[in-house]
Scaffold this motif. Sequence first.
Motif, PDB file in Angstrom:
ATOM      1  N   ARG A 192       1.134  -1.031   0.075  1.00  3.21           N
ATOM      2  CA  ARG A 192      -0.471   0.341  -0.126  1.00  3.21           C
ATOM      3  C   ARG A 192       0.934   0.916  -0.120  1.00  3.21           C
ATOM      4  O   ARG A 192       1.964   0.865   0.670  1.00  3.21           O
ATOM      5  N   ILE A 193       0.470   2.177  -0.969  1.00  2.00           N
ATOM      6  CA  ILE A 193       0.825   3.385  -0.882  1.00  2.00           C
ATOM      7  C   ILE A 193      -0.081   4.783  -0.588  1.00  2.00           C
ATOM      8  O   ILE A 193      -0.764   4.635  -1.131  1.00  2.00           O
ATOM      9  N   VAL A 194       0.770   5.449   0.320  1.00  2.00           N
ATOM     10  CA  VAL A 194      -0.310   6.902   1.129  1.00  2.00           C
ATOM     11  C   VAL A 194       0.064   7.730   1.029  1.00  2.00           C
ATOM     12  O   VAL A 194       1.483   8.103   0.565  1.00  2.00           O
ATOM     13  N   ILE A 195      -0.525   8.466   0.667  1.00  2.00           N
ATOM     14  CA  ILE A 195      -0.356  10.029   0.152  1.00  2.00           C
ATOM     15  C   ILE A 195      -1.015  11.940   0.339  1.00  2.00           C
ATOM     16  O   ILE A 195      -2.325  10.963  -0.197  1.00  2.00           O
ATOM     17  N   HIS A 196      -0.283  11.712   0.763  1.00  2.00           N
ATOM     18  CA  HIS A 196      -1.104  13.085   2.061  1.00  2.00           C
ATOM     19  C   HIS A 196      -0.932  14.564   0.764  1.00  2.00           C
ATOM     20  O   HIS A 196       0.997  14.426   1.548  1.00  2.00           O
ATOM     21  N   ALA A 197      -1.614  15.156   0.408  1.00  2.00           N
ATOM     22  CA  ALA A 197      -0.937  16.342   0.678  1.00  2.00           C
ATOM     23  C   ALA A 197      -1.516  17.762   1.001  1.00  2.00           C
ATOM     24  O   ALA A 197      -2.892  17.520   1.422  1.00  2.00           O
ATOM     25  N   THR A 198      -0.609  18.454   1.629  1.00  2.00           N
ATOM     26  CA  THR A 198      -1.045  18.890   2.835  1.00  2.00           C
ATOM     27  C   THR A 198       0.351  20.258   2.370  1.00  2.00           C
ATOM     28  O   THR A 198       1.110  20.704   1.994  1.00  2.00           O
ATOM     29  N   ASP A 199      -0.727  21.841   3.169  1.00  2.00           N
ATOM     30  CA  ASP A 199       0.196  22.360   2.878  1.00  2.00           C
ATOM     31  C   ASP A 199       0.814  22.559   4.541  1.00  2.00           C
ATOM     32  O   ASP A 199       2.347  24.045   4.061  1.00  2.00           O
ATOM     33  N   SER A 200       0.896  22.062   5.452  1.00  2.00           N
ATOM     34  CA  SER A 200       1.858  22.626   6.472  1.00  2.00           C
ATOM     35  C   SER A 200       3.069  21.435   6.610  1.00  2.00           C
ATOM     36  O   SER A 200       3.363  20.680   5.845  1.00  2.00           O
ATOM     37  N   LEU A 201       3.837  22.292   7.528  1.00  2.00           N
ATOM     38  CA  LEU A 201       5.314  22.139   7.230  1.00  2.00           C
ATOM     39  C   LEU A 201       5.539  21.236   8.706  1.00  2.00           C
ATOM     40  O   LEU A 201       6.608  21.032   8.482  1.00  2.00           O
ATOM     41  N   ALA A 202       4.951  21.061   9.205  1.00  2.00           N
ATOM     42  CA  ALA A 202       4.632  20.562  10.783  1.00  2.00           C
ATOM     43  C   ALA A 202       5.606  18.821  10.992  1.00  2.00           C
ATOM     44  O   ALA A 202       4.117  18.252   9.728  1.00  2.00           O
ATOM     45  N   ASN A 203       6.124  18.676  11.373  1.00  2.00           N
ATOM     46  CA  ASN A 203       5.927  17.051  11.783  1.00  2.00           C
ATOM     47  C   ASN A 203       6.279  16.246   9.814  1.00  2.00           C
ATOM     48  O   ASN A 203       5.892  15.211  10.063  1.00  2.00           O
ATOM     49  N   LEU A 204       7.528  16.934   9.503  1.00  2.00           N
ATOM     50  CA  LEU A 204       7.281  16.638   8.077  1.00  2.00           C
ATOM     51  C   LEU A 204       8.236  15.351   8.003  1.00  2.00           C
ATOM     52  O   LEU A 204       8.034  13.939   7.420  1.00  2.00           O
ATOM     53  N   GLY A 205       8.884  14.916   9.511  1.00  2.00           N
ATOM     54  CA  GLY A 205      10.167  13.634   9.869  1.00  2.00           C
ATOM     55  C   GLY A 205       8.614  12.689  10.298  1.00  2.00           C
ATOM     56  O   GLY A 205       9.273  11.586   9.967  1.00  2.00           O
ATOM     57  N   ALA A 206       7.685  12.701  10.351  1.00  2.00           N
ATOM     58  CA  ALA A 206       6.702  11.357  10.481  1.00  2.00           C
ATOM     59  C   ALA A 206       6.760  10.025   8.728  1.00  2.00           C
ATOM     60  O   ALA A 206       5.905   9.728   8.763  1.00  2.00           O
ATOM     61  N   TYR A 207       7.076  11.533   8.057  1.00  2.00           N
ATOM     62  CA  TYR A 207       6.446  10.524   6.407  1.00  2.00           C
ATOM     63  C   TYR A 207       7.600  10.249   5.867  1.00  2.00           C
ATOM     64  O   TYR A 207       9.398  10.711   6.214  1.00  2.00           O
ATOM     65  N   ASP A 208       8.098   9.081   4.878  1.00  2.00           N
ATOM     66  CA  ASP A 208       9.032   8.343   4.634  1.00  2.00           C
ATOM     67  C   ASP A 208       9.793   9.274   3.376  1.00  2.00           C
ATOM     68  O   ASP A 208      11.051   9.252   3.381  1.00  2.00           O
ATOM     69  N   THR A 209       8.828   9.847   2.796  1.00  2.00           N
ATOM     70  CA  THR A 209       9.816  10.842   1.904  1.00  2.00           C
ATOM     71  C   THR A 209       8.950  12.198   1.670  1.00  2.00           C
ATOM     72  O   THR A 209       7.535  12.127   1.872  1.00  2.00           O
ATOM     73  N   VAL A 210       9.609  13.022   1.291  1.00  2.00           N
ATOM     74  CA  VAL A 210       8.294  14.115   0.824  1.00  2.00           C
ATOM     75  C   VAL A 210       8.452  14.968  -0.593  1.00  2.00           C
ATOM     76  O   VAL A 210      10.343  14.842  -0.866  1.00  2.00           O
ATOM     77  N   VAL A 211       7.680  14.975  -1.493  1.00  2.00           N
ATOM     78  CA  VAL A 211       7.704  15.800  -2.321  1.00  2.00           C
ATOM     79  C   VAL A 211       7.739  17.430  -2.296  1.00  2.00           C
ATOM     80  O   VAL A 211       6.459  17.810  -1.730  1.00  2.00           O
ATOM     81  N   VAL A 212       8.134  18.388  -2.736  1.00  2.00           N
ATOM     82  CA  VAL A 212       7.712  19.334  -2.431  1.00  2.00           C
ATOM     83  C   VAL A 212       7.530  20.361  -3.990  1.00  2.00           C
ATOM     84  O   VAL A 212       7.895  19.931  -5.263  1.00  2.00           O
TER      85      VAL A 212
END
Length: 587
Positions: A192-212
């Motif tokens: 399973r792959i989970v993608i979360h689109a958000t404006d928030s920059l808080a707690n980015l470390g909780a994600y495996d990777t980040v796309v800016v």
Amino acid sequence: MLEINNLSYVVPGKNKEPLRVLEQVSFSAPGGHVLALIGPSGSGKTSLLRILAGLIEPEAGTLSLRGSDFLKQPLHPNQLGWVPAGDDGLIEHLTVRENLSSAAMLRGAGSTRDEVISRVSHVLVTVGLENIATERTSALALPQRRRLKLGLALVADPLLVLCDDFTVGLDVRSEREFEALLKLVAADRPDRIVIHATDSLANLGAYDTVVVMNEGYVAFHGPARAVPHYFSVPTYDEVYARLAKRPAQRWGDSWMKHREAYYAAFKLGGSAAEKLSAGDEDPGEEERTLLMQKEDGSEEPESRKTTVDETRPTLPLPGLFSQVQHLVKRRWSLLRRTPKDWITHVSLLVGAPALAALLLLPNLKALKEVRSGTSAADTLWPASHTASMIVLIQILLVLFMALRLGAREISERRAIYERERIGGVRPFAWLLGSLLFMLPIVLVQSIWMEMFLDIVSGGLPGAGLPKLVLPALSGAAFAAVCLGISASANSKESAHSISLTVLFANVILCGGLLGLPQVLGHIVHPFVTAHYGWSGIIDSMEKTAFFSPIDKLTRTWFAAPNIAMTMLGVHLLVGVVLTYVGLRQRK
């Protein structure tokens, strides 16, 4: 593996240049992965999610999951879990468990009751709602509503879960909890792959990777810990301000230049290369950063490796009949649980015939005298006028009751429909479900009104079958037309306003008050539902004493009952087609 390659999306402009929303977006994510899609408002995050969900089509590029291009072969609805930004896709008068059970029954074919219960119980535990499973949705707090919204996306055990602004409006603590919840959701299924689109920059470390993302371009993709280095900023909070200092295309070009180096450094793919910061692109830039220290080179922990030992089969969708059956059953349950709605329907069932009877009473004596054979002008003319007007009032009241049903039926539940449509519910199933809920109510109201008025008056003039069938057909046809308006309107307020306007046009143009010139009447009346209900019943009085005065009082042509029934059937069919077309449109 989800792979996005050179994805572009353009919105055609009206009298201006087309708007390029996405420009050659490329990145990938393995199974068991949680990816944050971040960027300022207008960066293209939601558009990218909608493309992944199959809601809009890109201009160019490829999307593949498990090696299959799902732009050419769309994902099965049960391979996709869609969590929209709004909270109005929940069914307020159902409990938490009932919301999930309803979604499970609409998305899973051949499931036994025990299997549905088991699947729903698993989802309740996963999203942390097992302790409030019997609470009505309307009583839930915002964090609980968000958990339920995620649970609705998980009942079909999807491969790809897309969350649009899932944590917006939540406090910092709840945001942390929900980001941890997304990791739990990804771990629940290895592929399973989970993608979360958000404006928030808080707690980015909780994600495996980040796309800016920035104005449609990918400006960075990698672990959150690399974001400050890449953008030459001390904290996450300054990333958006840094993005604003350089044109979006330059950020996109810079990332394409350094992407392979970062992918190699963080084992995201690509070939080994020297690791650089984006600041190194401009030698004179003051905010140059030091090169990142070489990673320790250790292998990724076993717990973080994606290994799909077994492929779970995709849950098949139920058939059309099963979906319709559940939607009708659910709609009647909701009516029973909504006192405001069923009290209104009962009030109309009682009040509309009572109002018509009150308007009939002053000339009731004249009606009885004409039926007994009296032909005196001072009796016949008032009686004929009363007969004509009571038929018109009866038809208009039926149309008003039909409007209250049809104009609200889809427009008030559009968000629920859109969510369920993405999950595999057929538009035709929603159409049939709405009709099978509305039409019995319309038929009961119209038939009861005719029977009540016949009892009160001792028998209204006209043939029995047209008097009974034409009001019912008028209500059914107008309910379908209003349903079509409801399905096509942009809001429930707009649907109600347009339907009221159409009802007002029916009052003025039906020919019951004053007739149009004959030629104009033949052009206008085919579009006026009330004309056929009213004139068909009047025409059935042709062999009675009432007909001649009515014919002289109104300069309107009367449709024969069989023609009136046919035309009302056409109106009903037009309403059904309008509804289906409206349901096929994306809102």
